[in-house]
Design an enzyme around this catalytic site. Structure first.
Site, mmCIF file in Angstrom:
data_model
loop_
_atom_site.group_PDB
_atom_site.id
_atom_site.type_symbol
_atom_site.label_atom_id
_atom_site.label_comp_id
_atom_site.label_asym_id
_atom_site.label_seq_id
_atom_site.Cartn_x
_atom_site.Cartn_y
_atom_site.Cartn_z
ATOM 1 N N GLY A 35 -2.698 4.575 -3.666
ATOM 2 C CA GLY A 35 -2.790 3.355 -4.462
ATOM 3 C C GLY A 35 -1.981 3.371 -5.737
ATOM 4 C CE1 TYR A 47 0.430 1.855 4.220
ATOM 5 C CE2 TYR A 47 0.859 -0.486 4.483
ATOM 6 C CZ TYR A 47 0.957 0.806 4.951
ATOM 7 O OH TYR A 47 1.579 1.060 6.141
ATOM 8 C CB CYS A 48 1.472 4.042 -1.683
ATOM 9 S SG CYS A 48 0.248 4.259 -2.997
ATOM 10 N NE ARG A 49 -1.634 11.939 0.263
ATOM 11 C CZ ARG A 49 -2.454 12.440 -0.644
ATOM 12 N NH1 ARG A 49 -2.448 11.982 -1.884
ATOM 13 N NH2 ARG A 49 -3.282 13.407 -0.330
ATOM 14 C CB VAL A 102 -3.042 5.300 4.226
ATOM 15 C CG1 VAL A 102 -2.108 4.134 4.462
ATOM 16 C CG2 VAL A 102 -2.304 6.468 3.655
#
Length: 113
Positions: free
Chosen positions: A78, A74-76, A103
């Site tokens: 996607g 995951y990242c901020r 997130v």
């Protein structure tokens, strides 16, 4: 002649936050945050470790991971994690999942520990 019906890109799954939360509970699952270290330090999913997908050493560091373990990325938002998930799949990881919406769409609490 090119055949556009077949994708040559290695596969990974895009999961909703609920699917991602359920999947990462399986035994042996790896939770990988691919944001910058400062973003990770500001708050991440509990149990995650950080490998910055934009860092020059991302490839060699990924190569050191166990390719047989389910890997949840995951990242901020996607986007970076989708890129990282594709790289993991190309590197031979058997099961890779990307968190849709990152997130920003995660309903649970983040941790700084």
């Amino acid at each position: 002649m090119l055949d556009f019906t077949k994708s040559s890109a290695p596969a990974f799954q895009n999961l909703t936050p609920a699917q991602f939360a359920e999947g990462r509970q399986q035994p042996g699952a790896v939770l990988l945050d691919v944001r910058r270290p400062d973003e990770f330090a500001a708050g991440h999913l509990p149990g995650a470790f950080n490998l910055d997908v934009t860092a020059s050493d991302f490839g060699p560091r990924v190569a050191a991971l166990d390719k047989t373990r389910p890997t949840y990325v995951y990242c901020r938002s996607g986007a970076r994690s989708a890129s990282a998930a594709g790289q993991l799949a190309t590197a031979g990881f058997a099961q890779v999942a990307n968190l849709l919406g990152g997130v920003l769409d995660w309903p649970g609490a983040l941790t700084t520990k």
